[in-house]
Design a protein around this motif. Sequence first.
Motif, PDB file in Angstrom:
ATOM      1  N   ALA A 164       0.832  -1.203   0.000  1.00  0.00           N
ATOM      2  CA  ALA A 164       0.000   0.000   0.000  1.00  0.00           C
ATOM      3  C   ALA A 164       0.867   1.253   0.000  1.00  0.00           C
ATOM      4  CB  ALA A 164      -0.940  -0.002   1.207  1.00  0.00           C
ATOM      5  N   ARG A 165       1.947   1.242   0.816  1.00  0.00           N
ATOM      6  CA  ARG A 165       2.855   2.397   0.828  1.00  0.00           C
ATOM      7  C   ARG A 165       3.543   2.569  -0.517  1.00  0.00           C
ATOM      8  NH1 ARG A 165       4.029   0.408   6.039  1.00  0.00           N
ATOM      9  NH2 ARG A 165       5.882  -0.678   5.230  1.00  0.00           N
ATOM     10  N   LYS A 166       3.879   1.484  -1.169  1.00  0.00           N
ATOM     11  CA  LYS A 166       4.547   1.547  -2.465  1.00  0.00           C
ATOM     12  C   LYS A 166       3.667   2.259  -3.492  1.00  0.00           C
ATOM     13  CE  LYS A 166       6.630  -2.140  -3.814  1.00  0.00           C
ATOM     14  NZ  LYS A 166       6.879  -3.499  -4.368  1.00  0.00           N
ATOM     15  N   HIS A 167       2.371   1.989  -3.438  1.00  0.00           N
ATOM     16  CA  HIS A 167       1.446   2.610  -4.386  1.00  0.00           C
ATOM     17  C   HIS A 167       0.842   3.912  -3.852  1.00  0.00           C
ATOM     18  CE1 HIS A 167       1.367  -0.650  -7.349  1.00  0.00           C
ATOM     19  NE2 HIS A 167       1.406  -1.497  -6.322  1.00  0.00           N
ATOM     20  N   ARG A 168       1.238   4.296  -2.642  1.00  0.00           N
ATOM     21  CA  ARG A 168       0.767   5.538  -2.031  1.00  0.00           C
ATOM     22  C   ARG A 168      -0.762   5.576  -1.927  1.00  0.00           C
ATOM     23  NH1 ARG A 168       4.744  10.114  -4.789  1.00  0.00           N
ATOM     24  NH2 ARG A 168       6.728   9.170  -4.110  1.00  0.00           N
ATOM     25  N   VAL A 169      -1.309   4.496  -1.450  1.00  0.00           N
ATOM     26  CA  VAL A 169      -2.740   4.425  -1.188  1.00  0.00           C
ATOM     27  C   VAL A 169      -2.955   3.831   0.199  1.00  0.00           C
ATOM     28  CG1 VAL A 169      -3.333   4.167  -3.625  1.00  0.00           C
ATOM     29  CG2 VAL A 169      -2.971   2.118  -2.230  1.00  0.00           C
ATOM     30  N   LYS A 170      -4.163   3.959   0.696  1.00  0.00           N
ATOM     31  CA  LYS A 170      -4.504   3.332   1.966  1.00  0.00           C
ATOM     32  C   LYS A 170      -4.661   1.831   1.747  1.00  0.00           C
ATOM     33  CE  LYS A 170      -6.926   7.432   3.664  1.00  0.00           C
ATOM     34  NZ  LYS A 170      -8.219   7.982   4.126  1.00  0.00           N
ATOM     35  N   PRO A 171      -4.374   0.994   2.773  1.00  0.00           N
ATOM     36  CA  PRO A 171      -4.479  -0.454   2.602  1.00  0.00           C
ATOM     37  C   PRO A 171      -5.841  -0.896   2.080  1.00  0.00           C
ATOM     38  CG  PRO A 171      -3.343   0.042   4.638  1.00  0.00           C
ATOM     39  CD  PRO A 171      -3.821   1.351   4.107  1.00  0.00           C
ATOM     40  N   GLU A 172      -6.903  -0.242   2.550  1.00  0.00           N
ATOM     41  CA  GLU A 172      -8.247  -0.637   2.119  1.00  0.00           C
ATOM     42  C   GLU A 172      -8.534  -0.214   0.669  1.00  0.00           C
ATOM     43  OE1 GLU A 172      -8.581   2.988   4.919  1.00  0.00           O
ATOM     44  OE2 GLU A 172      -7.519   1.061   4.829  1.00  0.00           O
ATOM     45  N   GLU A 173      -7.654   0.585   0.051  1.00  0.00           N
ATOM     46  CA  GLU A 173      -7.843   0.998  -1.340  1.00  0.00           C
ATOM     47  C   GLU A 173      -7.107   0.093  -2.318  1.00  0.00           C
ATOM     48  OE1 GLU A 173      -6.459   5.002  -1.347  1.00  0.00           O
ATOM     49  OE2 GLU A 173      -8.231   5.828  -0.383  1.00  0.00           O
ATOM     50  N   LEU A 174      -6.403  -0.910  -1.808  1.00  0.00           N
ATOM     51  CA  LEU A 174      -5.616  -1.780  -2.682  1.00  0.00           C
ATOM     52  C   LEU A 174      -6.496  -2.569  -3.654  1.00  0.00           C
ATOM     53  CD1 LEU A 174      -2.827  -3.189  -0.330  1.00  0.00           C
ATOM     54  CD2 LEU A 174      -2.527  -1.739  -2.345  1.00  0.00           C
ATOM     55  N   ALA A 175      -7.655  -3.009  -3.218  1.00  0.00           N
ATOM     56  CA  ALA A 175      -8.519  -3.803  -4.093  1.00  0.00           C
ATOM     57  C   ALA A 175      -8.977  -2.993  -5.305  1.00  0.00           C
ATOM     58  CB  ALA A 175      -9.730  -4.312  -3.307  1.00  0.00           C
ATOM     59  N   ALA A 176      -9.383  -1.731  -5.062  1.00  0.00           N
ATOM     60  CA  ALA A 176      -9.801  -0.875  -6.166  1.00  0.00           C
ATOM     61  C   ALA A 176      -8.633  -0.587  -7.102  1.00  0.00           C
ATOM     62  CB  ALA A 176     -10.395   0.430  -5.633  1.00  0.00           C
ATOM     63  N   LEU A 177      -7.451  -0.361  -6.529  1.00  0.00           N
ATOM     64  CA  LEU A 177      -6.266  -0.127  -7.352  1.00  0.00           C
ATOM     65  C   LEU A 177      -5.944  -1.343  -8.208  1.00  0.00           C
ATOM     66  CD1 LEU A 177      -3.804   1.657  -8.071  1.00  0.00           C
ATOM     67  CD2 LEU A 177      -2.596   0.546  -6.166  1.00  0.00           C
ATOM     68  N   HIS A 178      -6.096  -2.515  -7.630  1.00  0.00           N
ATOM     69  CA  HIS A 178      -5.829  -3.759  -8.357  1.00  0.00           C
ATOM     70  C   HIS A 178      -6.729  -3.849  -9.598  1.00  0.00           C
ATOM     71  CE1 HIS A 178      -5.472  -8.445  -8.115  1.00  0.00           C
ATOM     72  NE2 HIS A 178      -4.872  -7.937  -9.176  1.00  0.00           N
ATOM     73  N   ALA A 179      -8.000  -3.553  -9.416  1.00  0.00           N
ATOM     74  CA  ALA A 179      -8.948  -3.620 -10.534  1.00  0.00           C
ATOM     75  C   ALA A 179      -8.613  -2.579 -11.603  1.00  0.00           C
ATOM     76  CB  ALA A 179     -10.375  -3.415 -10.025  1.00  0.00           C
ATOM     77  N   GLU A 180      -8.231  -1.381 -11.167  1.00  0.00           N
ATOM     78  CA  GLU A 180      -7.899  -0.303 -12.108  1.00  0.00           C
ATOM     79  C   GLU A 180      -6.672  -0.657 -12.939  1.00  0.00           C
ATOM     80  OE1 GLU A 180      -6.348   4.348 -12.000  1.00  0.00           O
ATOM     81  OE2 GLU A 180      -7.293   3.462 -10.220  1.00  0.00           O
ATOM     82  N   LEU A 181      -5.617  -1.115 -12.282  1.00  0.00           N
ATOM     83  CA  LEU A 181      -4.390  -1.461 -12.996  1.00  0.00           C
ATOM     84  C   LEU A 181      -4.614  -2.652 -13.924  1.00  0.00           C
ATOM     85  CD1 LEU A 181      -1.705  -1.035 -10.184  1.00  0.00           C
ATOM     86  CD2 LEU A 181      -2.344   0.569 -11.981  1.00  0.00           C
ATOM     87  N   ALA A 182      -5.416  -3.612 -13.491  1.00  0.00           N
ATOM     88  CA  ALA A 182      -5.699  -4.770 -14.336  1.00  0.00           C
ATOM     89  C   ALA A 182      -6.473  -4.348 -15.582  1.00  0.00           C
ATOM     90  CB  ALA A 182      -6.498  -5.806 -13.549  1.00  0.00           C
ATOM     91  N   GLY A 183      -7.400  -3.385 -15.425  1.00  0.00           N
ATOM     92  CA  GLY A 183      -8.147  -2.897 -16.585  1.00  0.00           C
ATOM     93  C   GLY A 183      -7.255  -2.174 -17.572  1.00  0.00           C
ATOM     94  N   GLU A 184      -6.338  -1.356 -17.067  1.00  0.00           N
ATOM     95  CA  GLU A 184      -5.414  -0.654 -17.956  1.00  0.00           C
ATOM     96  C   GLU A 184      -4.497  -1.634 -18.668  1.00  0.00           C
ATOM     97  OE1 GLU A 184      -1.970   2.849 -17.827  1.00  0.00           O
ATOM     98  OE2 GLU A 184      -3.092   2.340 -16.007  1.00  0.00           O
ATOM     99  N   LEU A 185      -4.051  -2.651 -17.943  1.00  0.00           N
ATOM    100  CA  LEU A 185      -3.184  -3.662 -18.560  1.00  0.00           C
ATOM    101  C   LEU A 185      -3.931  -4.389 -19.681  1.00  0.00           C
ATOM    102  CD1 LEU A 185      -0.537  -5.257 -18.608  1.00  0.00           C
ATOM    103  CD2 LEU A 185      -1.489  -6.754 -16.827  1.00  0.00           C
ATOM    104  N   GLU A 186      -5.188  -4.693 -19.451  1.00  0.00           N
ATOM    105  CA  GLU A 186      -5.973  -5.373 -20.470  1.00  0.00           C
ATOM    106  C   GLU A 186      -6.142  -4.499 -21.711  1.00  0.00           C
ATOM    107  OE1 GLU A 186     -10.377  -7.497 -21.002  1.00  0.00           O
ATOM    108  OE2 GLU A 186      -9.800  -6.550 -19.110  1.00  0.00           O
ATOM    109  N   ALA A 187      -6.365  -3.173 -21.477  1.00  0.00           N
ATOM    110  CA  ALA A 187      -6.518  -2.252 -22.608  1.00  0.00           C
ATOM    111  C   ALA A 187      -5.231  -2.159 -23.415  1.00  0.00           C
ATOM    112  CB  ALA A 187      -6.925  -0.874 -22.094  1.00  0.00           C
TER     113      ALA A 187
END
Length: 551
Positions: free
Chosen positions: A306-329
């Motif tokens: 979470a610190r590496k991505h500069r987000v709160k721990p509870e925001e990791l799931a949303a970040l995971h989905a966002e990055l996966a969507g960009e990777l797919e695009a």
Amino acid sequence: MLTHLSISNFTIVEHLQIDLSAGMTAITGETGAGKSIMLDALGLCLGDRADPRSIRPGCTRADITACFDIAGIPAARAWLDAQDLTVSDECILRRVISTDRSRAWINGRPATVQQCAELGQHLVDIHSQHAHQSLLRKPVQRALLDSFAGAAALAETVASLAHDWTETEQRLAALRDASSETESRHQLLSYQVGELDDLALGSDEIASLEAEQKALGSAEEILESAGRALDLCDTLEDTAQQAAQLLSASLHRGSRVDNARDMLQSAAIQSGEARGDLQAYLDSIDIDPRRLADVESRLDQIYTIARKHRVKPEELAALHAELAGELEALSGSDASVQALEAELETRLAAWTEQAEKLTQRREKGARKLRREAMALLETLSMGQCVLEIALASRQGTSPHPGGREEVEFLISTNPGSAPQSLARIASGGELSRISLAIQVATADGGSVPSMVFDEVDVGIGGAVAEVVGRLLRKLSNGAQVLCVTHLPQVAAQAHHQLRVSKTGNRKSVTTALARLDTDGRVDELARMLGGLKVTDQTLAHAREMLADADA
């Protein structure tokens, strides 16, 4: 069409109100009376540049208003709708010129001069000896030819297809430009998404782990405090039982002592029950140092990412989905490039097909328009002129909104000379007559609803002047025509006539305008025929001219 023009404090005009009708209106008067002033005022409403020196001497501002009936002008209504300026079937343009600024309004709302000019192109076409005349503009020449050839709708289709092709080409170029950055971004996203995939964070895992960590970290303290509470429950139960026995019913009587004995017995029972619950609670507590270490290690792993991505721990799931969507695009970018390339080819083919049809229509229409315009020029004493309508292929292969060729009207006014552009060759009077011939030839194809001709009779007279008048009258069958003229042969052909006069003294002058009835027209035509001396013969000639025009 133009229905009303109001002018205040403009040059030598103090106040002037002009109501205009359909058909042909001639504007006459002596030289210098101010016939062209109303056209200059109208031009300001249509976006011409303002000059503070045009304000009437002694005044602080000039105010000009032009009213149009746009019920039959769909192009003007569409423009107003797009600008959210439509009010009704009436359109009002207003221009106010002061010494330090110029302001404009369209239907009561502030507007730019550019907006007035854009709207004005759909309302009025001014034919004068000035370089800004519309016929000098290549887009106007192209539109006239397309309208005459019955290809206006096809030209719009070609323009639309060209815009679609350009938009697709821009999207493809942007995607290709981004391809150099795509690979590095793809590698970074692959690593980040893989790391989050390996983390496999559960939906409620963080809250569960934190609660478990807290429980495991305080297990010894819990056991100690709960054990002491258990011992006290034992003591409390024994003490309550002993106290109740001391208050035996055989020795102590009365409602108060009976109540006290009952409460002590109840306390002993509740203490026993509490002791049982505490014992079960103590049995459930598991002191496991290894589990605590595992929980803390898992939480540390989550917090670190979470610190590496500069987000709160509870925001990791949303970040995971966002990055996966960009990777797919990004993974599908190659397919997107191929799809856009195919779409570009399809749009090019569609434009090419329609542009070829448009070229054929233009070639056929150009030949016919040239013949008709040349015949009209012959009647206007310009038989020595050679009119050419050039269709020059455009450079490059990219679809152009104007089609495959540029359209330009060329003219040669002297025998043997090569035709050149109208602006380069034609004089003011010649240009007015050339424009008149082309407008009459194309009148059936549709035109701007109001046309103004300023002194189209320059350099002509006699029978040719009468021809000009008849052509203007013919043109007014499909459009409102306003004509400033010095020739009675032209004025006599008009349906309506306005006379401009100038009055004043050494201190100031002003311009007045009068709508002439039949007798007034006879007097004015006689003045134009005979000058200062009006005879019965010139009056009779004037009546004859009016009668011939109405015949």
